[in-house]
Design a protein around this motif. Structure first.
Motif, PDB file in Angstrom:
ATOM      1  N   GLU A  80       0.828  -1.205   0.000  1.00 20.19           N
ATOM      2  CA  GLU A  80       0.000   0.000   0.000  1.00 20.19           C
ATOM      3  C   GLU A  80       0.868   1.263   0.000  1.00 20.19           C
ATOM      4  O   GLU A  80       0.595   2.231  -0.724  1.00 20.19           O
ATOM      5  CB  GLU A  80      -0.924  -0.020   1.218  1.00 20.19           C
ATOM      6  CG  GLU A  80      -1.926   1.133   1.244  1.00 20.19           C
ATOM      7  CD  GLU A  80      -2.860   1.039   2.432  1.00 20.19           C
ATOM      8  OE1 GLU A  80      -3.702   1.934   2.581  1.00 20.19           O
ATOM      9  OE2 GLU A  80      -2.740   0.056   3.204  1.00 20.19           O
ATOM     10  N   LYS A  81       1.923   1.252   0.814  1.00 20.81           N
ATOM     11  CA  LYS A  81       2.830   2.407   0.840  1.00 20.81           C
ATOM     12  C   LYS A  81       3.506   2.602  -0.521  1.00 20.81           C
ATOM     13  O   LYS A  81       3.654   3.716  -1.011  1.00 20.81           O
ATOM     14  CB  LYS A  81       3.887   2.219   1.924  1.00 20.81           C
ATOM     15  CG  LYS A  81       3.340   2.321   3.338  1.00 20.81           C
ATOM     16  CD  LYS A  81       4.463   2.147   4.354  1.00 20.81           C
ATOM     17  CE  LYS A  81       3.940   2.247   5.785  1.00 20.81           C
ATOM     18  NZ  LYS A  81       5.020   2.063   6.780  1.00 20.81           N
ATOM     19  N   ARG A  82       3.913   1.499  -1.113  1.00 21.45           N
ATOM     20  CA  ARG A  82       4.571   1.595  -2.420  1.00 21.45           C
ATOM     21  C   ARG A  82       3.608   2.130  -3.478  1.00 21.45           C
ATOM     22  O   ARG A  82       3.974   2.938  -4.335  1.00 21.45           O
ATOM     23  CB  ARG A  82       5.085   0.213  -2.832  1.00 21.45           C
ATOM     24  CG  ARG A  82       5.861   0.191  -4.136  1.00 21.45           C
ATOM     25  CD  ARG A  82       6.521  -1.159  -4.331  1.00 21.45           C
ATOM     26  NE  ARG A  82       7.214  -1.218  -5.604  1.00 21.45           N
ATOM     27  CZ  ARG A  82       6.652  -1.617  -6.745  1.00 21.45           C
ATOM     28  NH1 ARG A  82       5.378  -1.988  -6.752  1.00 21.45           N
ATOM     29  NH2 ARG A  82       7.346  -1.644  -7.859  1.00 21.45           N
ATOM     30  N   PHE A  83       2.356   1.700  -3.419  1.00 22.21           N
ATOM     31  CA  PHE A  83       1.361   2.189  -4.365  1.00 22.21           C
ATOM     32  C   PHE A  83       1.156   3.698  -4.218  1.00 22.21           C
ATOM     33  O   PHE A  83       1.093   4.439  -5.205  1.00 22.21           O
ATOM     34  CB  PHE A  83       0.047   1.441  -4.138  1.00 22.21           C
ATOM     35  CG  PHE A  83      -1.080   1.926  -4.987  1.00 22.21           C
ATOM     36  CD1 PHE A  83      -1.132   1.626  -6.341  1.00 22.21           C
ATOM     37  CD2 PHE A  83      -2.092   2.716  -4.452  1.00 22.21           C
ATOM     38  CE1 PHE A  83      -2.172   2.089  -7.130  1.00 22.21           C
ATOM     39  CE2 PHE A  83      -3.123   3.176  -5.233  1.00 22.21           C
ATOM     40  CZ  PHE A  83      -3.171   2.860  -6.584  1.00 22.21           C
ATOM     41  N   LYS A  84       1.070   4.156  -2.957  1.00 20.57           N
ATOM     42  CA  LYS A  84       0.898   5.596  -2.734  1.00 20.57           C
ATOM     43  C   LYS A  84       2.113   6.382  -3.232  1.00 20.57           C
ATOM     44  O   LYS A  84       1.981   7.456  -3.819  1.00 20.57           O
ATOM     45  CB  LYS A  84       0.671   5.859  -1.254  1.00 20.57           C
ATOM     46  CG  LYS A  84      -0.673   5.351  -0.736  1.00 20.57           C
ATOM     47  CD  LYS A  84      -0.832   5.671   0.741  1.00 20.57           C
ATOM     48  CE  LYS A  84      -2.190   5.184   1.264  1.00 20.57           C
ATOM     49  NZ  LYS A  84      -2.360   5.471   2.707  1.00 20.57           N
ATOM     50  N   ARG A  85       3.315   5.830  -2.990  1.00 19.89           N
ATOM     51  CA  ARG A  85       4.520   6.527  -3.447  1.00 19.89           C
ATOM     52  C   ARG A  85       4.577   6.611  -4.974  1.00 19.89           C
ATOM     53  O   ARG A  85       4.931   7.640  -5.547  1.00 19.89           O
ATOM     54  CB  ARG A  85       5.762   5.799  -2.920  1.00 19.89           C
ATOM     55  CG  ARG A  85       7.063   6.556  -3.202  1.00 19.89           C
ATOM     56  CD  ARG A  85       8.278   5.863  -2.640  1.00 19.89           C
ATOM     57  NE  ARG A  85       8.598   4.637  -3.348  1.00 19.89           N
ATOM     58  CZ  ARG A  85       8.377   3.421  -2.890  1.00 19.89           C
ATOM     59  NH1 ARG A  85       7.831   3.255  -1.688  1.00 19.89           N
ATOM     60  NH2 ARG A  85       8.685   2.358  -3.594  1.00 19.89           N
ATOM     61  N   LEU A  86       4.192   5.513  -5.627  1.00 19.47           N
ATOM     62  CA  LEU A  86       4.189   5.521  -7.088  1.00 19.47           C
ATOM     63  C   LEU A  86       3.162   6.501  -7.639  1.00 19.47           C
ATOM     64  O   LEU A  86       3.402   7.167  -8.663  1.00 19.47           O
ATOM     65  CB  LEU A  86       3.916   4.117  -7.621  1.00 19.47           C
ATOM     66  CG  LEU A  86       5.024   3.081  -7.385  1.00 19.47           C
ATOM     67  CD1 LEU A  86       4.579   1.714  -7.884  1.00 19.47           C
ATOM     68  CD2 LEU A  86       6.307   3.500  -8.097  1.00 19.47           C
ATOM     69  N   GLN A  87       2.018   6.596  -6.979  1.00 24.20           N
ATOM     70  CA  GLN A  87       1.017   7.559  -7.417  1.00 24.20           C
ATOM     71  C   GLN A  87       1.536   8.993  -7.294  1.00 24.20           C
ATOM     72  O   GLN A  87       1.319   9.838  -8.176  1.00 24.20           O
ATOM     73  CB  GLN A  87      -0.266   7.378  -6.589  1.00 24.20           C
ATOM     74  CG  GLN A  87      -1.035   6.104  -6.900  1.00 24.20           C
ATOM     75  CD  GLN A  87      -1.628   6.127  -8.296  1.00 24.20           C
ATOM     76  OE1 GLN A  87      -1.894   7.180  -8.854  1.00 24.20           O
ATOM     77  NE2 GLN A  87      -1.824   4.947  -8.862  1.00 24.20           N
ATOM     78  N   ALA A  88       2.241   9.259  -6.188  1.00 27.31           N
ATOM     79  CA  ALA A  88       2.798  10.606  -6.005  1.00 27.31           C
ATOM     80  C   ALA A  88       3.866  10.907  -7.057  1.00 27.31           C
ATOM     81  O   ALA A  88       3.917  12.008  -7.627  1.00 27.31           O
ATOM     82  CB  ALA A  88       3.376  10.736  -4.595  1.00 27.31           C
ATOM     83  N   GLU A  89       4.726   9.921  -7.327  1.00 21.96           N
ATOM     84  CA  GLU A  89       5.751  10.124  -8.355  1.00 21.96           C
ATOM     85  C   GLU A  89       5.123  10.327  -9.727  1.00 21.96           C
ATOM     86  O   GLU A  89       5.588  11.146 -10.527  1.00 21.96           O
ATOM     87  CB  GLU A  89       6.697   8.923  -8.377  1.00 21.96           C
ATOM     88  CG  GLU A  89       7.570   8.809  -7.132  1.00 21.96           C
ATOM     89  CD  GLU A  89       8.456   7.577  -7.181  1.00 21.96           C
ATOM     90  OE1 GLU A  89       8.336   6.819  -8.175  1.00 21.96           O
ATOM     91  OE2 GLU A  89       9.253   7.371  -6.248  1.00 21.96           O
ATOM     92  N   LYS A  90       4.083   9.585 -10.019  1.00 26.04           N
ATOM     93  CA  LYS A  90       3.396   9.742 -11.296  1.00 26.04           C
ATOM     94  C   LYS A  90       2.801  11.140 -11.434  1.00 26.04           C
ATOM     95  O   LYS A  90       2.868  11.765 -12.503  1.00 26.04           O
ATOM     96  CB  LYS A  90       2.304   8.681 -11.405  1.00 26.04           C
ATOM     97  CG  LYS A  90       1.599   8.651 -12.742  1.00 26.04           C
ATOM     98  CD  LYS A  90       0.598   7.514 -12.782  1.00 26.04           C
ATOM     99  CE  LYS A  90      -0.127   7.480 -14.133  1.00 26.04           C
ATOM    100  NZ  LYS A  90      -1.121   6.389 -14.189  1.00 26.04           N
ATOM    101  N   HIS A  91       2.255  11.648 -10.348  1.00 26.59           N
ATOM    102  CA  HIS A  91       1.699  12.997 -10.375  1.00 26.59           C
ATOM    103  C   HIS A  91       2.793  14.041 -10.618  1.00 26.59           C
ATOM    104  O   HIS A  91       2.615  14.981 -11.411  1.00 26.59           O
ATOM    105  CB  HIS A  91       0.979  13.266  -9.047  1.00 26.59           C
ATOM    106  CG  HIS A  91       0.358  14.630  -8.966  1.00 26.59           C
ATOM    107  ND1 HIS A  91      -0.707  15.013  -9.769  1.00 26.59           N
ATOM    108  CD2 HIS A  91       0.663  15.703  -8.184  1.00 26.59           C
ATOM    109  CE1 HIS A  91      -1.034  16.269  -9.488  1.00 26.59           C
ATOM    110  NE2 HIS A  91      -0.221  16.709  -8.525  1.00 26.59           N
ATOM    111  N   GLU A  92       3.946  13.863  -9.956  1.00 31.44           N
ATOM    112  CA  GLU A  92       5.054  14.804 -10.151  1.00 31.44           C
ATOM    113  C   GLU A  92       5.584  14.745 -11.584  1.00 31.44           C
ATOM    114  O   GLU A  92       5.892  15.776 -12.193  1.00 31.44           O
ATOM    115  CB  GLU A  92       6.179  14.490  -9.160  1.00 31.44           C
ATOM    116  CG  GLU A  92       5.826  14.752  -7.710  1.00 31.44           C
ATOM    117  CD  GLU A  92       5.595  16.233  -7.446  1.00 31.44           C
ATOM    118  OE1 GLU A  92       6.192  17.059  -8.161  1.00 31.44           O
ATOM    119  OE2 GLU A  92       4.814  16.555  -6.532  1.00 31.44           O
TER     120      GLU A  92
END
Length: 392
Positions: A124-136
């Protein structure tokens, strides 16, 4: 139960192997004593045993991961059993169990382990981090697109400005008077005048020594020096605006000024020049000279080839100058040729003819002879050039 059975089998197999090994029932055979086929079979057997051992270990680990934390949680509650026994039976023979209240939350027990929960949290943490990176990255992509569009607009603006400047410059140049044709004509006349000098080309006296081009008939002239040497001499004499490359110099050469041929030699050449040429060619072929040109060789031993004192070898600065030769074995034998006047008699009449004779000697003698001939040729060269200049 199944897990305990697997563990018991593994332990039993391990102890059985150690016991049989201790009793000497397992024989050890060196691989060097086996044939290639037996070694391959034994190796395949070991691989299969190792593969089975790894599979069993994986199965044991998987079963342990799926085991609940406490087996007691899965055992039936005695109070619950008595309650079930005291319930009424349904008309069909089944036991009627009261449904749980609707207003209470029902949370069934999950058969999971702490390791599995940790993996889920990490995922779950990795998914959230990837979503944030994708947004950036999406924001950065939009910013770069804007910058690229801005740079393209600036480049197009600069290109149009440069085109307008070139167009203005073209209009200005159209109004200027053109002097290219005049300069080209001046260069052409300068090359013709230079090549038709008597010291640079010699006029052939024969009646048949003519050449015609475009219905223009001219008396032939032959060059006294190579065209490359004449090109260097022309650039040294002319002003900078009339300097030409070798290709342009050769293109502007008059059609009646040609290279000398064997049939053009109707009269004798200068003996002094030819003898120095023969010696220079011999030294050049042996790598002792860097050039065969007499003009360049004379420049090495005088200050100014146009100065009479220097060419007479009475100048205080250059009277002792000589051509420098590289170090070589001076005692080696060499042959060279020289023109010599030989007198012959026919009865009462005497004839003098020029005959090319062959001489033998050492490299040292050849270099000394060349230095003497070149020094005596200096004044002869100066007189010849001076006479040709006076008769222009």
């Amino acid at each position: 139960m199944f897990i305990l059975l697997l563990m018991n089998n593994s332990v039993h197999y391990c102890f059985s192997y150690q016991r049989r090994k201790h009793e000497g029932k397992i024989t050890y055979v060196k691989s060097d004593e086996l044939s290639e086929r037996e070694r391959n079979n034994l190796r395949n057997k070991w691989k299969a045993a190792s593969r089975g051992y790894r599979e069993r270990k994986k199965m044991e680990k998987a079963m342990l991961d799926l085991t609940p934390q406490s087996i007691e949680n899965t055992l039936p509650d005695p109070a619950g059993v008595e309650a079930v026994e005291g319930q009424q039976e349904s008309p069909g023979g089944g036991v009627v169990v009261d449904a749980p209240p609707q207003n209470e939350d029902f949370h069934p027990q999950m058969s999971s382990t702490p390791e599995r929960e940790d993996r889920e949290k990490k995922a779950e943490k990795r998914f959230k981090r990837l979503q944030a990176e994708k947004h950036e990255l999406r924001k950065l992509n939009i910013h770069l697109r804007k910058q690229l569009a801005k740079m393209r607009k600036e480049k197009e603006r600069a290109r149009k400005s440069e085109m307008r400047a070139k167009e203005r410059l073209r209009h200005i140049e159209r109004g200027k008077p053109k002097g290219g044709k005049k300069l080209a004509k001046e260069r052409k006349l300068a090359v013709v005048s230079f090549l038709t000098r008597d010291e640079n080309s010699r006029l052939l006296p024969g009646k048949k020594d003519t050449i015609t081009k475009n219905k223009i008939k001219e008396q032939r002239r032959i060059l006294t020096k190579p065209l490359t040497e004449l090109h260097v001499l022309d650039n040294s004499e002319m002003k900078k605006s009339l300097h030409l490359s070798y290709r342009q110099f050769a293109r502007r050469r008059p059609f009646y000024v040609t290279e000398p041929k064997a049939k053009d030699r109707d009269t004798c050449a200068c003996r002094d020049h030819e003898n120095v040429h023969l010696l220079a060619n011999k030294l050049y072929s042996r790598g002792l000279l860097k050039t065969k040109s007499i003009s360049e060789l004379l420049v090495m031993i005088v200050c100014d080839p146009k100065n009479k004192d220097c060419m007479d070898r009475v100048c205080a600065k250059c009277c002792f100058e000589e051509v420098e030769f590289p170090e070589t074995e001076s005692s080696s034998e060499v042959t060279w040729e020289q023109w010599k006047r030989v007198t012959s008699t026919n009865g009462e009449r005497m004839f003098g003819n020029m005959v090319k004779q062959i001489y033998n000697g050492t490299i040292k003698e050849l270099m000394e002879l060349f230095s003497q001939k070149l020094e005596s040729l200096a004044i002869h060269q100066f007189n010849w050039l001076h006479q040709a200049e006076q008769f222009r």
